[in-house]
Design an enzyme around this catalytic site. Structure first.
Site, PDB file in Angstrom:
ATOM      1  N   LYS A 171       0.905  -1.164   0.000  1.00  0.00           N
ATOM      2  CA  LYS A 171       0.000   0.000   0.000  1.00  0.00           C
ATOM      3  C   LYS A 171       0.940   1.210   0.000  1.00  0.00           C
ATOM      4  O   LYS A 171       1.500   1.582   1.028  1.00  0.00           O
ATOM      5  CB  LYS A 171      -0.875  -0.014   1.262  1.00  0.00           C
ATOM      6  CG  LYS A 171      -2.207   0.701   1.145  1.00  0.00           C
ATOM      7  CD  LYS A 171      -2.114   2.144   0.714  1.00  0.00           C
ATOM      8  CE  LYS A 171      -1.814   3.094   1.823  1.00  0.00           C
ATOM      9  NZ  LYS A 171      -1.631   4.493   1.402  1.00  0.00           N
ATOM     10  N   GLU A 246       9.519   1.616  10.919  1.00  0.00           N
ATOM     11  CA  GLU A 246      10.565   2.595  10.607  1.00  0.00           C
ATOM     12  C   GLU A 246       9.896   3.962  10.675  1.00  0.00           C
ATOM     13  O   GLU A 246       9.184   4.359   9.755  1.00  0.00           O
ATOM     14  CB  GLU A 246      11.128   2.354   9.202  1.00  0.00           C
ATOM     15  CG  GLU A 246      11.788   1.007   9.015  1.00  0.00           C
ATOM     16  CD  GLU A 246      13.195   0.941   9.604  1.00  0.00           C
ATOM     17  OE1 GLU A 246      13.661   1.940  10.186  1.00  0.00           O
ATOM     18  OE2 GLU A 246      13.811  -0.129   9.505  1.00  0.00           O
ATOM     19  N   CYS A 280      13.564  10.843   7.055  1.00  0.00           N
ATOM     20  CA  CYS A 280      13.445  10.424   8.458  1.00  0.00           C
ATOM     21  C   CYS A 280      14.754  10.653   9.193  1.00  0.00           C
ATOM     22  O   CYS A 280      14.770  10.995  10.359  1.00  0.00           O
ATOM     23  CB  CYS A 280      13.039   8.967   8.539  1.00  0.00           C
ATOM     24  SG  CYS A 280      14.091   7.915   7.543  1.00  0.00           S
ATOM     25  N   GLU A 379       9.460  16.389  15.201  1.00  0.00           N
ATOM     26  CA  GLU A 379       9.973  16.257  13.843  1.00  0.00           C
ATOM     27  C   GLU A 379       9.227  17.247  12.941  1.00  0.00           C
ATOM     28  O   GLU A 379       7.998  17.221  12.872  1.00  0.00           O
ATOM     29  CB  GLU A 379       9.737  14.828  13.361  1.00  0.00           C
ATOM     30  CG  GLU A 379      10.324  14.553  12.002  1.00  0.00           C
ATOM     31  CD  GLU A 379      10.081  13.127  11.545  1.00  0.00           C
ATOM     32  OE1 GLU A 379       8.942  12.643  11.700  1.00  0.00           O
ATOM     33  OE2 GLU A 379      11.016  12.505  11.023  1.00  0.00           O
TER      34      GLU A 379
HETATM   35  P1  NAD Z   1       2.119   8.553   7.513  1.00  0.00           P
HETATM   36  O1  NAD Z   1       2.341   7.744   8.725  1.00  0.00           O
HETATM   37  O2  NAD Z   1       1.052   9.551   7.507  1.00  0.00           O
HETATM   38  O3  NAD Z   1       1.837   7.608   6.243  1.00  0.00           O
HETATM   39  C1  NAD Z   1       2.661   6.503   5.954  1.00  0.00           C
HETATM   40  C2  NAD Z   1       1.823   5.454   5.261  1.00  0.00           C
HETATM   41  O4  NAD Z   1       0.845   4.973   6.182  1.00  0.00           O
HETATM   42  C3  NAD Z   1       1.054   5.969   4.043  1.00  0.00           C
HETATM   43  O5  NAD Z   1       1.068   4.985   3.027  1.00  0.00           O
HETATM   44  C4  NAD Z   1      -0.362   6.142   4.592  1.00  0.00           C
HETATM   45  O6  NAD Z   1      -1.353   6.028   3.613  1.00  0.00           O
HETATM   46  C5  NAD Z   1      -0.431   4.990   5.580  1.00  0.00           C
HETATM   47  N1  NAD Z   1      -1.452   5.136   6.619  1.00  0.00           N
HETATM   48  C6  NAD Z   1      -2.033   6.276   7.096  1.00  0.00           C
HETATM   49  N2  NAD Z   1      -2.963   5.978   8.021  1.00  0.00           N
HETATM   50  C7  NAD Z   1      -2.986   4.640   8.146  1.00  0.00           C
HETATM   51  C8  NAD Z   1      -3.722   3.733   8.965  1.00  0.00           C
HETATM   52  N3  NAD Z   1      -4.647   4.157   9.835  1.00  0.00           N
HETATM   53  N4  NAD Z   1      -3.456   2.409   8.856  1.00  0.00           N
HETATM   54  C9  NAD Z   1      -2.521   1.961   7.993  1.00  0.00           C
HETATM   55  N5  NAD Z   1      -1.819   2.770   7.170  1.00  0.00           N
HETATM   56  C10 NAD Z   1      -2.027   4.095   7.257  1.00  0.00           C
HETATM   57  O7  NAD Z   1       3.546   9.189   7.207  1.00  0.00           O
HETATM   58  P2  NAD Z   1       3.944  10.123   6.009  1.00  0.00           P
HETATM   59  O8  NAD Z   1       3.397  11.478   6.272  1.00  0.00           O
HETATM   60  O9  NAD Z   1       3.578   9.480   4.729  1.00  0.00           O
HETATM   61  O10 NAD Z   1       5.538  10.090   6.118  1.00  0.00           O
HETATM   62  C11 NAD Z   1       6.206  10.898   6.995  1.00  0.00           C
HETATM   63  C12 NAD Z   1       6.671  10.139   8.221  1.00  0.00           C
HETATM   64  O11 NAD Z   1       7.374   8.948   7.856  1.00  0.00           O
HETATM   65  C13 NAD Z   1       7.677  10.939   9.016  1.00  0.00           C
HETATM   66  O12 NAD Z   1       7.408  10.826  10.388  1.00  0.00           O
HETATM   67  C14 NAD Z   1       9.001  10.292   8.669  1.00  0.00           C
HETATM   68  O13 NAD Z   1      10.016  10.491   9.586  1.00  0.00           O
HETATM   69  C15 NAD Z   1       8.614   8.873   8.527  1.00  0.00           C
HETATM   70  N6  NAD Z   1       9.592   8.127   7.721  1.00  0.00           N
HETATM   71  C16 NAD Z   1      10.421   7.247   8.342  1.00  0.00           C
HETATM   72  C17 NAD Z   1      11.387   6.556   7.636  1.00  0.00           C
HETATM   73  C18 NAD Z   1      12.297   5.579   8.323  1.00  0.00           C
HETATM   74  O14 NAD Z   1      12.917   4.781   7.656  1.00  0.00           O
HETATM   75  N7  NAD Z   1      12.444   5.603   9.634  1.00  0.00           N
HETATM   76  C19 NAD Z   1      11.505   6.762   6.272  1.00  0.00           C
HETATM   77  C20 NAD Z   1      10.651   7.662   5.654  1.00  0.00           C
HETATM   78  C21 NAD Z   1       9.686   8.341   6.393  1.00  0.00           C
END
Ligand code: NAD
Length: 477
Positions: A171, A246, A280, A379
């Site tokens: 997804k 992650e 991240c 963050e």
């Molecule tokens: P997000 O958590 O909003 O979304 C991530 C994914 O989760 C998307 O595909 C989204 O559609 C899905 N999602 C949202 N709600 C959900 C639910 N209720 N159930 C299941 N899936 C759901 O994050 P974002 O805004 O897309 O990305 C930014 C965040 O990701 C930041 O906090 C960043 O630090 C983190 N990030 C971490 C890493 C790492 O490797 N540690 C890498 C990249 C991004």
């Protein structure tokens, strides 16, 4: 993109609903993506299971590895096309998008080569016994990914799982999923059996939640925010499957008075503007020893004020952020910190001629930031660098460990003993000494502690996450 990719072909979503995908550089719609629901996820999981029980599951490890390696060559063949697609989808500068495609191909090479090298072992046991330990796939693995490095995330998450023999359901993020679909098409072209790779696009709380709750998956790999990570882990707990999370970071660069400042300055700027701070592992906190704080910050400010944000084609230091909501969030951090009286040391520029509707923000350097401030704790996920001063080694470690996150850190000092002491005491999954970042770091175990999540991806260690260890005890007499 307005369909899902299930069982080796594009299929329409069950509802027919689609979401607008905007170009971050212009703010204009350039595509629509399918809006998957629980029924679409169910179809995808069943297709993956059939592949696992069928053609995909029957391949040897070497055959799986060869397919993944062929995909690396496909990425090279379609390099510019994929880089342009990624840049359009995410707004990132072209040179960043090209670097991402290099890293994506490297992931495919690495895990293609690793697929047949996950050996079990034999344990000496009682007389008359033979004990072997083997690593088996989970079956179907679920992958929920963010929008910041869409292609690299596929390389890092899906490919390690495929190398271990799992079939996958992805997804992707609703804000950037173009390269995911293109890579799935290329995988079919090189001969991946139908159903080995499935993609259901859509909203997180619908398609994402349905995937993490589906009883047909044996493991979940989630990359995203801590808030959603908690929900995903709860969903996995309901059906007792393991997951890796992650999550985000608030990573410190710790600069001692004997550091090589000329080496530090460009890296300190790059670590926060790379991918417009939407990384991240962004180096978002600059901790500098008090005796050199003013000198270091004046040098960083000189370079920081030259930073520019522009379109992918302008190929400047950074691009726009991903969407209007993210721009509002980053801008509110900047505005509120200013209003709270935190000094702005330097600001970069938004280049002349960028389209009015694009989601641009000015890179901003704040300091000195008081400890405990939200610029230390939260963050931003944008090009905002917060500078702090510290007294001595003990105070540096206290400051570095003063957030709930623990993803990456850097230690800048020429003192070998201090390099080791601080690296060992700082809470982070990865520590760099006199440098920051590893250009993807495909071979290097990566992941966090605390609010940054748990589990490790990248490198060989990820293969263990995507496998179940089985001990076979044979009493042969
Ligand atoms: P997000 O958590 O909003 O979304 C991530 C994914 O989760 C998307 O595909 C989204 O559609 C899905 N999602 C949202 N709600 C959900 C639910 N209720 N159930 C299941 N899936 C759901 O994050 P974002 O805004 O897309 O990305 C930014 C965040 O990701 C930041 O906090 C960043 O630090 C983190 N990030 C971490 C890493 C790492 O490797 N540690 C890498 C990249 C991004």
């Amino acid at each position: 993109m307005n369909q899902h990719f299930i069982n080796g072909r594009y299929v329409a979503g069950q509802t027919g609903e689609t979401l607008a995908k905007l170009d971050p550089a212009t703010g204009e719609e350039f595509a629509r993506i399918a809006c998957g629901n629980a029924a679409d996820i169910d179809t995808a999981v069943k297709a993956a299971r059939a592949a696992f029980d069928g053609a995909w599951g029957k391949l040897t490890a070497a055959e799986r590895g060869r397919l993944i390696s062929k995909l690396a060559l496909k990425v090279q063949d379609h390099f510019e096309e994929l880089a342009k697609l990624e840049a359009r989808d995410t707004g990132k500068p072209m040179s960043q998008a090209r670097a991402d495609m290099d890293a994506t191909a490297r992931y495919f090479e690495f895990y293609g080569g690793a697929a047949d090298k996950v050996h079990g072992h034999v344990i000496p046991f009682l007389n008359g016994y033979h004990v072997s330990v083997i690593h088996e796939p989970h079956g179907v693995t679920g992958h929920i990914l963010p929008w910041n490095y869409p292609a690299q995330m596929i390389g890092r998450s899906l490919t390690a799982s495929l190398a271990m023999g799992n079939a996958v359901v992805l997804k992707p993020a609703e804000d950037a999923c173009a390269t995911a679909f293109r890579l799935a098409e290329l995988a079919s072209e090189v001969g991946f059996p139908d159903g080995a790779i499935n993609i259901v696009a859509g909203r997180g709380h619908e398609a994402g939640a349905a995937l993490s709750a589906h009883h047909g998956i044996g493991f979940m790999s989630f990359t995203g925010s801590p808030e959603v990570g908690k929900m995903v882990q709860h969903a996995c707990a309901e059906h007792l499957i393991p997951c890796t999370l992650e999550l985000g970071g608030k990573s410190p660069q710790i600069v001692f008075e004997d550091a090589d400042i000329d080496a530090l300055v460009p890296i300190a700027c790059k670590a926060i503007v790379q991918n417009t701070g939407q990384t991240c592992s962004a180096g978002s906190r600059l901790l500098v020893q008090k005796s050199i704080y003013d000198d270091v910050l004046s040098e960083v400010a000189k370079q920081f004020s030259k930073l520019q944000a522009g379109t992918p084609e302008m190929d400047l230091d950074c691009g726009p952020v991903i969407n209007a909501k993210q721009r509002g969030r980053v801008q509110s951090f900047i505005d509120q910190s200013r209003e709270a009286g935190i000094p702005v040391i330097a600001q970069g520029q938004i280049a002349q001629g960028v389209p009015n509707g694009g989601f641009y923000v000015q890179p901003t350097l704040f300091g000195p930031v008081p400890r405990g401030n939200r610029l230390e704790q939260d963050e931003v996920f944008g090009p905002v660098l917060a500078a702090f001063s510290f007294e001595d080694e003990e105070d540096a470690i206290k400051a570095a460990n003063g957030t709930d996150y623990g993803l990456v850190a850097a230690v800048w000092t020429k003192d070998g003993g201090r390099q080791q002491r601080v690296s060992k005491r700082v809470r982070a999954g990865q520590v760099f000494i006199n440098g920051y970042g590893a250009g993807g770091g495909i071979e290097l175990p990566f992941g966090g502690t605390g609010k940054s999540g748990h589990g490790r991806e990248k490198g060989f260690i990820a293969l263990e996450e995507f496998a179940v260890t089985k001990t076979i005890v044979h009493k042969h007499g």
